[in-house]
Design a protein around this motif. Structure first.
Motif, PDB file in Angstrom:
ATOM      1  N   ASN A  30       0.816  -1.212   0.000  1.00 10.82           N
ATOM      2  CA  ASN A  30       0.000   0.000   0.000  1.00 10.82           C
ATOM      3  C   ASN A  30       0.853   1.268   0.000  1.00 10.82           C
ATOM      4  N   LEU A  31       2.007   1.224   0.635  1.00  9.16           N
ATOM      5  CA  LEU A  31       2.918   2.374   0.560  1.00  9.16           C
ATOM      6  C   LEU A  31       3.450   2.529  -0.859  1.00  9.16           C
ATOM      7  N   GLU A  32       3.719   1.407  -1.497  1.00 12.77           N
ATOM      8  CA  GLU A  32       4.187   1.450  -2.883  1.00 12.77           C
ATOM      9  C   GLU A  32       3.088   1.947  -3.823  1.00 12.77           C
ATOM     10  N   LYS A  33       1.846   1.587  -3.512  1.00 11.19           N
ATOM     11  CA  LYS A  33       0.721   2.048  -4.313  1.00 11.19           C
ATOM     12  C   LYS A  33       0.624   3.577  -4.265  1.00 11.19           C
ATOM     13  N   ALA A  34       1.026   4.158  -3.135  1.00 10.91           N
ATOM     14  CA  ALA A  34       1.014   5.617  -2.989  1.00 10.91           C
ATOM     15  C   ALA A  34       2.160   6.275  -3.731  1.00 10.91           C
ATOM     16  N   GLY A  35       3.130   5.449  -4.166  1.00 13.48           N
ATOM     17  CA  GLY A  35       4.261   6.008  -4.911  1.00 13.48           C
ATOM     18  C   GLY A  35       5.590   5.927  -4.190  1.00 13.48           C
ATOM     19  N   HIS A  36       5.596   5.423  -2.946  1.00  8.10           N
ATOM     20  CA  HIS A  36       6.839   5.286  -2.200  1.00  8.10           C
ATOM     21  C   HIS A  36       7.607   4.046  -2.647  1.00  8.10           C
ATOM     22  N   ARG A  37       8.866   3.992  -2.294  1.00  7.25           N
ATOM     23  CA  ARG A  37       9.709   2.830  -2.542  1.00  7.25           C
ATOM     24  C   ARG A  37       9.976   2.169  -1.184  1.00  7.25           C
ATOM     25  N   THR A  38       9.632   0.892  -1.013  1.00  3.90           N
ATOM     26  CA  THR A  38       9.866   0.222   0.268  1.00  3.90           C
ATOM     27  C   THR A  38      10.992  -0.790   0.142  1.00  3.90           C
ATOM     28  N   LYS A  39      11.729  -0.939   1.245  1.00  6.95           N
ATOM     29  CA  LYS A  39      12.844  -1.884   1.300  1.00  6.95           C
ATOM     30  C   LYS A  39      12.755  -2.734   2.565  1.00  6.95           C
ATOM     31  N   ARG A  40      13.177  -3.972   2.444  1.00  6.93           N
ATOM     32  CA  ARG A  40      13.248  -4.839   3.615  1.00  6.93           C
ATOM     33  C   ARG A  40      14.414  -4.423   4.498  1.00  6.93           C
ATOM     34  N   TRP A  41      14.348  -4.820   5.756  1.00  3.01           N
ATOM     35  CA  TRP A  41      15.419  -4.403   6.670  1.00  3.01           C
ATOM     36  C   TRP A  41      16.682  -5.237   6.517  1.00  3.01           C
ATOM     37  N   GLY A  42      16.579  -6.425   5.892  1.00  2.00           N
ATOM     38  CA  GLY A  42      17.770  -7.204   5.574  1.00  2.00           C
ATOM     39  C   GLY A  42      18.241  -8.174   6.628  1.00  2.00           C
ATOM     40  N   LEU A  43      17.497  -8.339   7.727  1.00  3.10           N
ATOM     41  CA  LEU A  43      17.917  -9.256   8.789  1.00  3.10           C
ATOM     42  C   LEU A  43      17.035 -10.493   8.893  1.00  3.10           C
ATOM     43  N   GLY A  44      16.122 -10.671   7.958  1.00  4.10           N
ATOM     44  CA  GLY A  44      15.252 -11.836   8.029  1.00  4.10           C
ATOM     45  C   GLY A  44      14.252 -11.723   9.168  1.00  4.10           C
ATOM     46  N   ARG A  45      14.033 -12.831   9.874  1.00  4.82           N
ATOM     47  CA  ARG A  45      13.088 -12.831  10.986  1.00  4.82           C
ATOM     48  C   ARG A  45      13.722 -12.184  12.212  1.00  4.82           C
ATOM     49  N   ASN A  46      12.926 -11.427  12.932  1.00 10.28           N
ATOM     50  CA  ASN A  46      13.408 -10.680  14.098  1.00 10.28           C
ATOM     51  C   ASN A  46      13.294 -11.547  15.351  1.00 10.28           C
ATOM     52  N   TRP A  47      14.394 -12.173  15.747  1.00 11.72           N
ATOM     53  CA  TRP A  47      14.387 -13.042  16.916  1.00 11.72           C
ATOM     54  C   TRP A  47      14.889 -12.343  18.174  1.00 11.72           C
ATOM     55  N   GLY A  48      14.919 -11.036  18.173  1.00  9.73           N
ATOM     56  CA  GLY A  48      15.347 -10.311  19.368  1.00  9.73           C
ATOM     57  C   GLY A  48      16.616  -9.527  19.112  1.00  9.73           C
ATOM     58  N   VAL A  49      17.041  -8.814  20.139  1.00  2.00           N
ATOM     59  CA  VAL A  49      18.238  -7.973  20.026  1.00  2.00           C
ATOM     60  C   VAL A  49      19.493  -8.846  20.043  1.00  2.00           C
ATOM     61  N   ALA A  50      20.340  -8.671  19.049  1.00  4.95           N
ATOM     62  CA  ALA A  50      21.605  -9.398  18.956  1.00  4.95           C
ATOM     63  C   ALA A  50      22.740  -8.391  18.818  1.00  4.95           C
ATOM     64  N   ALA A  51      23.907  -8.789  19.260  1.00  5.59           N
ATOM     65  CA  ALA A  51      25.047  -7.867  19.316  1.00  5.59           C
ATOM     66  C   ALA A  51      25.406  -7.277  17.960  1.00  5.59           C
TER      67      ALA A  51
END
Length: 261
Positions: free
Chosen positions: A92-113
């Motif tokens: 839906n953000l892309e439909k509005a004209g924005h460009r979206t990107k993934r964060w690149g860390l896959g699944r978020n399993w918590g805070v890691a160093a």
């Protein structure tokens, strides 16, 4: 099994049992004073709304306004979820004209160093590619990552929008801290990075929160005036921040509002 194989297998099994016991103990800890303000368990049942959301999308048609000035956005998922959970919002953000990107860390399993280091590298890559600062939109734990990343690299970030992220008050004022400790393997107030999540990033920071949130204390997600620039109340569940029409339209409005200031 030979005696040699047994010799090596036994320490592995013993370690696994010890680690499992440690994580169970983390989940069983008792901090009643620190849990004050967390949503009632009946609110948590409201999160089951997620199960019927796919059926709603079959008939739902969102009236998505076009962005005044399209920008690049990194979407950051919540705990135990990945980019797929953010995909409906991304479309839906892309439909509005924005460009979206993934964060690149896959699944978020918590805070890691090394997580913030990897996020900085991802941010550098995207900023260099498009030669412009990006906006960070983070749900729940993803929003905490967004705030900390903005403190490290404010020159690369135009604004931060958090959605149901517990950056204020006790890190145990929620219904999920026990699950987090069991899975992540550390206490919520002893994460393996140097961070003070309540300190506002040096960029425009907007906090979306909901009194209907079944997971996170509303006060924790709204924050205090000095901890964010604006707080906006929505009427959605915790999971609903990623798919409710109100949340999507509010994110779009805030992106445009920030652009016009």
């Amino acid at each position: 099994m030979s005696s040699r194989e047994t010799l090596f297998e036994y320490p592995k099994a013993a370690f696994a049992e010890t680690e499992l016991a440690r994580r169970i103990a983390l989940a069983a800890e008792d901090y009643p004073e620190q849990e004050k303000g967390k949503p009632h368990l009946l609110r948590l049942l409201g999160e089951l709304d997620l199960l019927i959301e796919p059926a709603r999308r079959v008939v739902r048609r969102l009236d998505i306004p076009q962005a005044k000035r399209p920008q690049t956005i990194i979407l950051m998922p919540g705990f135990a979820t990945g980019p797929t959970r953010m995909r409906y919002m991304a479309r839906n953000l892309e439909k509005a004209g924005h460009r979206t990107k993934r964060w690149g860390l896959g699944r978020n399993w918590g805070v890691a160093a090394d997580s913030l280091t990897r996020l900085e590298q991802r941010l550098d890559e995207i900023c260099t590619r498009y030669d412009a600062p990006v906006a960070l939109v983070g749900w729940s734990l993803g929003g905490l990552y967004a705030r900390e990343l903005a403190k490290r690299r404010p020159e690369c970030i135009s604004r931060v929008i958090t959605m149901g992220s517990p950056f204020s008050g006790s890190p145990r004022a929620n219904n999920v801290w026990r699950v987090y400790q069991a899975i992540a393997g550390h206490r919520v107030d002893q994460v393996p990075i140097d961070a003070n999540v309540s300190v506002k990033p040096p960029v425009e920071t907007i906090a979306l929160w909901s009194p209907s949130d079944g997971a996170i204390a509303p006060r924790s997600a709204a924050g205090l005036p000095g901890e964010r620039d604006r707080a906006i109340a929505l009427r959605c569940t915790h999971a609903g921040f990623t798919y409710s029409p109100e949340a999507i339209l509010t994110v779009l409005a805030e992106l445009d509002r920030a652009q016009s200031n």
